[in-house]
Structures are given as structure tokens and as C-alpha cells.
Write an enzyme that holds these catalytic residues in place. Structure first.
Site, mmCIF file in Angstrom:
data_model
loop_
_atom_site.group_PDB
_atom_site.id
_atom_site.type_symbol
_atom_site.label_atom_id
_atom_site.label_comp_id
_atom_site.label_asym_id
_atom_site.label_seq_id
_atom_site.Cartn_x
_atom_site.Cartn_y
_atom_site.Cartn_z
ATOM 1 N N LYS A 170 5.004 -10.802 -17.329
ATOM 2 C CA LYS A 170 4.834 -11.138 -15.813
ATOM 3 C C LYS A 170 3.790 -12.078 -15.462
ATOM 4 C CE LYS A 170 6.149 -10.745 -11.505
ATOM 5 N NZ LYS A 170 7.452 -11.725 -11.208
ATOM 6 N N GLU A 179 15.351 -23.873 -9.884
ATOM 7 C CA GLU A 179 15.277 -22.513 -10.035
ATOM 8 C C GLU A 179 16.381 -21.696 -10.264
ATOM 9 O OE1 GLU A 179 12.541 -20.544 -9.957
ATOM 10 O OE2 GLU A 179 13.210 -18.910 -9.192
ATOM 11 N N TRP A 185 -3.081 -2.442 -1.628
ATOM 12 C CA TRP A 185 -2.632 -3.758 -2.059
ATOM 13 C C TRP A 185 -3.392 -4.581 -0.759
ATOM 14 C CZ3 TRP A 185 -0.459 -6.716 -5.371
ATOM 15 C CH2 TRP A 185 0.106 -7.880 -5.063
ATOM 16 N N HIS A 206 24.200 -40.312 -15.194
ATOM 17 C CA HIS A 206 23.538 -41.181 -15.944
ATOM 18 C C HIS A 206 23.344 -40.373 -17.365
ATOM 19 C CE1 HIS A 206 22.536 -43.808 -12.992
ATOM 20 N NE2 HIS A 206 22.344 -42.754 -12.114
ATOM 21 N N ARG A 246 3.534 0.045 -5.232
ATOM 22 C CA ARG A 246 3.012 -0.736 -3.950
ATOM 23 C C ARG A 246 1.709 -1.457 -3.979
ATOM 24 N NH1 ARG A 246 6.698 0.962 -0.016
ATOM 25 N NH2 ARG A 246 5.089 0.532 1.696
ATOM 26 N N GLU A 259 16.226 -17.097 -17.844
ATOM 27 C CA GLU A 259 15.384 -16.194 -18.443
ATOM 28 C C GLU A 259 15.885 -14.614 -18.304
ATOM 29 O OE1 GLU A 259 11.798 -16.127 -15.725
ATOM 30 O OE2 GLU A 259 13.168 -16.265 -14.072
ATOM 31 N N CYS A 304 0.934 -0.963 0.091
ATOM 32 C CA CYS A 304 0.118 -0.178 0.127
ATOM 33 C C CYS A 304 0.958 1.292 -0.093
ATOM 34 C CB CYS A 304 -0.770 0.342 1.140
ATOM 35 S SG CYS A 304 -2.124 -1.336 1.490
ATOM 36 N N ASN A 311 -1.091 1.752 5.994
ATOM 37 C CA ASN A 311 -0.349 0.686 5.470
ATOM 38 C C ASN A 311 -0.008 -0.088 6.403
ATOM 39 O OD1 ASN A 311 1.513 -0.895 3.937
ATOM 40 N ND2 ASN A 311 2.967 0.822 4.022
ATOM 41 N N GLY A 312 -0.103 -1.538 6.252
ATOM 42 C CA GLY A 312 0.579 -2.459 7.320
ATOM 43 C C GLY A 312 -0.969 -3.435 7.626
ATOM 44 N N LYS A 337 16.322 -18.948 -13.268
ATOM 45 C CA LYS A 337 16.646 -17.479 -13.300
ATOM 46 C C LYS A 337 17.682 -17.104 -14.248
ATOM 47 C CE LYS A 337 13.974 -16.303 -11.479
ATOM 48 N NZ LYS A 337 12.906 -17.051 -10.851
HETATM 49 C C1 F6R Z 1 10.204 -17.285 -13.501
HETATM 50 C C2 F6R Z 1 8.566 -16.701 -13.551
HETATM 51 C C3 F6R Z 1 7.770 -17.839 -14.141
HETATM 52 C C4 F6R Z 1 6.441 -17.801 -13.203
HETATM 53 C C5 F6R Z 1 5.348 -18.494 -13.995
HETATM 54 C C6 F6R Z 1 4.212 -18.775 -13.165
HETATM 55 O O1 F6R Z 1 10.724 -16.291 -12.952
HETATM 56 O O2 F6R Z 1 8.210 -15.774 -12.964
HETATM 57 O O3 F6R Z 1 8.262 -19.037 -14.377
HETATM 58 O O4 F6R Z 1 6.644 -18.407 -12.162
HETATM 59 O O5 F6R Z 1 5.029 -17.921 -15.349
HETATM 60 O O6 F6R Z 1 3.620 -17.605 -12.832
HETATM 61 P P1 F6R Z 1 2.675 -17.430 -11.539
HETATM 62 O O7 F6R Z 1 3.297 -17.802 -10.611
HETATM 63 O O8 F6R Z 1 2.126 -15.933 -11.650
HETATM 64 O O9 F6R Z 1 1.726 -18.323 -11.799
#
Ligand code: F6R
Length: 622
Positions: free
Chosen positions: A617, A495, A75, A518, A27, A502, A2, A101-102, A499
């Protein structure tokens, strides 16, 4: 999260407040509102669901005049995102308006007490409790607004940054904070005999910087009084006078929006200690050594009687799900399967009404995860959501769930949402374990205790691996990377590889360390960087043997080791250190240097880390 803005001065408040809200939209942006006192002394409150632009649209015909005001972009934490739950909130008499906010952890108790004293509530929020409590203190003790705020806050447990208006005092603005940020901007002319006093309030400095660079960062449990004569008075909750610590801001606007970091991704990596404190706030109790996940407790029988749990997710969320599986099976002794939502939705999986399907998603909008939920529901399963975005499609489509509360994640590569998901899945496992009595009291309390230490241990990891930036430059030559881990750290290897892929566009593979021989070991030569997660835990000796196998083939070893370890360090080309913790919590620490390394490799390669090519995103298409 927020965002809060406040203004008191000679200028019209509304344009300053709206501009400030736009700057704070990172935020949260599920609803927004403003409140002003006009020249006649009337206190208005306008609120709208959606972004700040929706609020602007809705007030076009309204009286938004006045030289004092407060505003908020939300938020949601308590209560769904709608206009009623949006801030500012009026007190019952409508004399007061407040933005917050909180999270007020004891809001239910306070609300019940206030209802007994005749207060009625319009919203489902914890915030309305605050404004009603302040008004109650004014009425009961016949005090001024400042003292009433002070008294009210002594009854509050939780986190707050607030700004309050009282229409009977149009020359006074009150602000206070505990555990949520709040900054006061002091007008350039406040100390000039001919000048006009001005004060600004902001969750960060972005709504303030274009008017003044003189700021006071409020400290925990401090309350500020500001008036048109230029008086700024700060006390703590015990009414002890505090000397305002005036600072001169050196940053520009762009730097400020990213909290001084060059990219949102780096900001979000560094935000993790605080984001995770917010995630566990009100859910893990340090005093009672307990876990309270109301989404589970409200459906206790479902969880106790469940045959199995199926976790559906995509990408990074799938990796956190895998860690969740290992933990829930170990702690709660219930079978857990982890499915790619995109595969699950097109199979004809066997699901019964005794199954629980857990959907994990940062955005809460991923099309495949949403479709998996619909399939599970059509087959009678109980569906539990773990999402970050409040009021998102997945949050609304599930029967129950838990929000991450790690704040908006803007960088496309998920970082703080990953660690938030892991902690939330661990809290889920602990809650089920407690209900099913599968852990001894001692073990349960020890796990709770250690989990509470994790935000501090992440901070340690961030503070003690500063050379990652320098050494990451070395690896820009690499065309491939291998990441290895065993047990709880196998998903961390996945993971770490994701990272790097991507945001740097370097090909990377995550493998269970013992699987190397293997097949993938054929890839290892003197060019190949191999990242090994090798904490001094469970399968340590076996991982050391895996490292020797790679060394023998001249691979470059980058290791993640426990503080004090010399064996792995001795055979590594580069080494990251993490503090000691329990096996199941290592992923929360080990992932931190891997996030940083992928960030710095990508920067060294000149990539756009916040918006990598071809990615979005929120993946709302299949
Ligand atoms: C990687 C990343 C993606 C998301 C995936 C699922 O850094 O952000 O692999 O994890 O697209 O997205 P959500 O979690 O929003 O369902």
C-alpha cells in the site's frame, strides 16, 4: 473519519473501549484516547500519539477503572496528529470530556466567540470548540448536559458524531450525530427487571456486536440520552421526541469491519460518494458558489506569479495528476507538466524559484515522491502537497497543501483516493483560476455548481451498473485488454488498465484512442477486449470512428457512454452508463465502472483483491 466508542453499564468500561478502538482502527490511527469516570467520580482523560497499542502501553500504570467511558481513534483533520490534539477533549473546568468524528466548519468563528467569553484552548482542533461550547451553554443557561448539547449543536455548521461525559453525572452518557455515523447498542437485559442496563456507542457496529445485536442507528441531528436505569431518550435539535428505531443486527464481525462488503476495495469503491462529500466539505460552498483552499489562499502571490506548475507523483496518483494538468491549464492558463517522481528525482530538471511543484500521494510516504520534493526544494521551488494520510512524511515535507479527507484507504488498489485527488486538483485549478481571473464569473460558478453534483452522480453510476458483476465473468479468459480514451479520458484509460493489471494480473494497456492506428491496432483480434471511454462530449465523433476501426478487426467493445446514448451502445458488446456532466468531470464518473469491472474480473479469477501479489500500500523504497 475517526472512530468513536462509548460504554455505560456494570462492566469495567476500559477493556470494552480498547477492544472497540482496535476494531475501529481502520477509520484512522494517528492517535487515540480514552476517558472514564471512576468510582470516586473523577473524570480521567488519557491520550497518546500513534496507534491504539501505544495508548494501551501508556496507561499501564494509570487508573483506568470506571463503568462509564468514551474513547476515540483519530484521523486528523484540524491540527497535527499529537497527544494534545488527540481526543477526548476536556472542557475548561475539566468537568466534561468529548470525542468527535467529523469536521466543524465554523469552528474558527465559534472559537473566537468563546475566547471572548474567557475560554482558553489547549489544542488546535475543531473538536475542543464543541466541548467548550457545551460547557458555555451549561454555564450560561444553567441547564443539564443534554439541553446544553442540544443548544450547542444548533450553533454548529458541519459534520459530527459525538459522545460526551460529565463527571457530575456519572450515570449519564450523551451522544449525537449529523452527517457522521453513530450507532447505539442497547444491552440485552435492559428491559428485564433483574437485568443491568447497558449501552454501547460506536461509529459502526463492530465495537458493539459481541455484546448485543439490538441497535439504534442515530439519524441526522438526533441527540441520545442514556442512563444506568436503562432509559434511552432521543430528540432532535428542536427538542422534538423521536421514537428509537430498534433494529436487530444480522451480520457477523468480519462482515461488519468491511461495512458488509466482502473486500475493502469494494467498500471503498462504494464509499466514494460520501468520501468525496467529505473531500469538498468546507472547501466548495453551495451558497456562495466559491472554492476555499486555504493552502493556496495563504500563499496567493506564489500561485499568481508562478511560471509553471510541475506535478510529481507515481502510479494512480500520476494518473490523477494528468487529469489535473488538463484542467489547470484549461481553467487557470498556466503551463503544467506532469512527471513520474521516480524519473524526475534522477534528472537534472530545470526548476526556478518561480515554479510550483505539486506532490500528489495517497499515502504521503512514497519514497520517490518524497525525493522529488527534496530536489524541488533544493532548487528553490515552492512545494504543495496533496495527500490523504494526515501528518505523513510528504505532508510534513511540503510548504503547504491540501488533504483529501476521503478516509483511510485499506485496499491496495487505489480507488477513492484517485477520485479524491482528481477533485482536489480541480479545486486547486479553480482556486488559481479565480485568483488569476482566467474564468468568467458565470463559468466559474457553473463549474463549482457542477462539481457539487458529482458525489450524487457517482452514486447514480454505482446504482445503475449492477450487471458489471455478471458480465465481468465473461472476460476471465482474456490474456490482454486495451483501454482507450481521449482528452480528459486518456488518463482514465491508463487508470482502468492499471486497476485491471494490479488485481487480476491480466496484462492491460491504456492508450490515447487516436494512437491505436500507430501500432497497437495490430494486437486487435476477436479475442481482444477493448474498453473505450466514449461520453457524448468533445471528441465523441472521433472516438466513434476509433470504435469502428476496432469493430472492423472483430475486437470486443466494452464502452462507457453517457446516459441516453444509443450510437455507441449499438456497436458495443457491453456498455456501462454514466450521467451527463462537463468534459472535465467525466473522469470522476467514467472511472467508477472500470474500478468495478477490474474488481469483479479479479474476483472471478480468484485473486486476493485487497492484497494483490508483489504490491504494497505504501511504497517507501525506490
Ligand atoms: C495503484 C496504486 C499505486 C499508487 C502508487 C503511489 O492502485 O495504488 O499505483 O498510486 O504506489 O502511491 P501514493 O499515492 O501513496 O504515493
Amino acid at each position: 473519519m475517526c472512530g468513536i466508542v462509548g460504554y455505560l453499564g456494570d462492566q469495567e468500561a476500559y477493556p470494552i473501549l480498547i477492544k472497540g478502538l482496535h476494531r475501529l482502527e481502520y477509520r484512522g490511527y494517528d492517535s487515540a484516547g480514552v476517558s472514564m469516570i471512576n468510582a470516586k467520580g473523577d473524570l480521567s482523560v488519557y491520550k497518546e500519539k500513534g496507534k491504539v497499542s501505544a495508548l494501551e502501553e501508556s496507561v499501564k500504570e494509570k487508573d483506568v477503572t470506571g463503568t462509564i467511558g468514551i474513547a476515540h481513534t483519530r484521523w486528523a483533520t484540524h491540527g497535527e496528529p499529537n497527544a494534545t490534539n488527540a481526543h477526548p477533549h476536556y472542557s475548561q473546568s475539566k468537568n466534561l470530556a468529548l470525542v468527535h468524528n467529523g469536521i466543524i466548519e465554523n469552528y474558527k468563528v465559534l472559537r473566537t466567540q468563546l475566547e471572548k467569553h474567557g475560554k482558553t484552548f489547549q489544542s488546535e482542533t475543531d473538536t475542543e470548540v464543541l466541548v467548550q461550547l457545551i460547557e458555555y451553554m451549561q454555564e450560561k443557561h444553567q441547564t443539564d448536559l443534554y439541553t446544553a448539547v442540544q443548544r450547542a449543536l444548533t450553533h454548529v455548521i458541519g459534520a459530527y458524531a459525538i459522545a460526551v461525559l460529565d463527571q457530575r453525572h456519572p450515570d449519564v452518557l450523551i451522544a449525537a450525530r449529523k452527517s457522521s455515523p453513530l450507532i447505539i447498542g442497547v444491552g440485552q437485559n435492559n428491559n428485564n427487571a433483574h437485568g443491568h442496563a447497558e449501552f454501547f456507542v460506536g461509529s459502526d457496529a463492530t465495537p458493539i456486536i459481541e455484546y448485543t445485536n439490538q441497535v439504534v442507528y442515530l439519524k441526522d441531528e438526533e441527540i441520545a440520552y442514556m442512563d444506568r436505569d436503562g432509559n434511552l431518550r432521543i430528540t432532535n435539535l428542536a427538542n422534538v421526541e423521536q421514537t428509537p428505531d430498534m433494529q436487530t443486527l444480522q451480520m457477523n464481525l468480519d462482515e461488519l469491519e468491511k461495512g458488509g462488503f466482502p473486500h475493502f476495495m469494494l467498500k471503498e469503491i462504494y464509499e466514494q460518494p460520501n468520501a468525496l462529500r467529505n473531500c469538498i466539505r468546507g472547501r466548495l460552498s453551495i451558497d456562495t458558489k466559491d472554492v476555499i483552499l486555504s493552502g493556496v489562499l495563504d500563499n496567493r502571490r506564489r500561485f499568481i506569479d508562478a511560471n509553471r506548475i510541475i506535478i510529481c507523483a507515481c502510479g494512480t496518483s500520476w494518473h490523477s495528476a494528468l487529469i489535473g494538468k488538463y484542467f489547470i491549464e484549461e481553467a487557470a492558463q498556466i503551463p503544467v507538466e506532469v512527471e513520474y517522481a521516480s524519473e524526475f528525482r534522477y534528472r537534472n530538471p530545470v526548476i526556478t524559484s518561480n515554479d510550483i511543484v505539486v506532490a500528489v500521494s495517497q499515502s504521503g510516504e512514497t519514497a520517490d515522491t518524497l525525493a522529488a520534493i527534496q530536489l524541488a526544494k533544493s532548487k528553490g521551488a515552492f512545494v504543495y502537497g496533496i495527500c490523504n494520510v494526515i501528518g505523513s512524511s510528504i505532508a510534513r515535507a511540503t510548504d503547504s497543501g491540501t488533504y483529501l479527507h476521503v478516509g483511510p484507504e485499506i485496499g491496495v488498489a487505489s480507488t477513492k483516493a484517485f477520485t479524491g485527488q482528481v477533485i482536489t486538483l480541480i479545486m486547486l485549478g479553480l482556486t488559481i483560476a479565480k485568483e488569476k481571473k482566467t474564468l468568467s464569473k458565470e463559468m466559474f460558478e457553473m463549474l463549482v455548481d457542477e462539481l457539487l453534483q458529482i458525489p450524487d452522480k457517482i452514486q447514480w453510476t454505482l446504482d445503475n451498473n449492477k450487471d458489471i458483476e455478471k458480465f465481468s465473468q465473461i472476460f476471465t479468459y482474456a490474456k490482454n485488454f486495451i483501454y482507450l480514451g481521449r482528452g480528459y479520458n486518456y488518463p482514465v484509460a491508463l487508470e482502468g488498465a492499471l486497476k485491471l493489471k494490479e488485481i487480476s494480473y491480466i496484462h492491460a494497456e491504456g492508450y490515447p484512442a487516436a494512437e491505436m492506428k500507430h501500432g497497437p491496432i495490430a494486437l486487435v483480434d476477436e479475442e481482444m477486449p477493448v474498453v473505450v471511454i466514449a461520453p457524448k462530449k468533445g471528441m465523441y465523433e472521433k472516438v466513434v470512428s476509433n470504435i469502428q476501426e476496432i469493430k472492423a478487426r472483430k475486437g470486443k467493445i466494452i464502452s462507457v457512454v453517457t446516459e441516453g446514448d444509443t450510437t455507441v451502445k449499438g456497436v458495443s458488446d457491453f456498455c456501462f452508463t454514466i450521467p451527463d456532466t462537463r468534459d472535465c468531470y467525466v473522469p470522476l464518473l467514467a472511472v467508477i465502472p472500470l474500478q468495478l469491472m477490474s474488481y469483479y474480473v479479479a474476483i472471478a479469477k480468484g485473486r486476493n483483491v485487497d492484497q494483490p501479489r508483489n504490491l504494497a500500500k505504501s511504497v517507501t523504497v525506490e
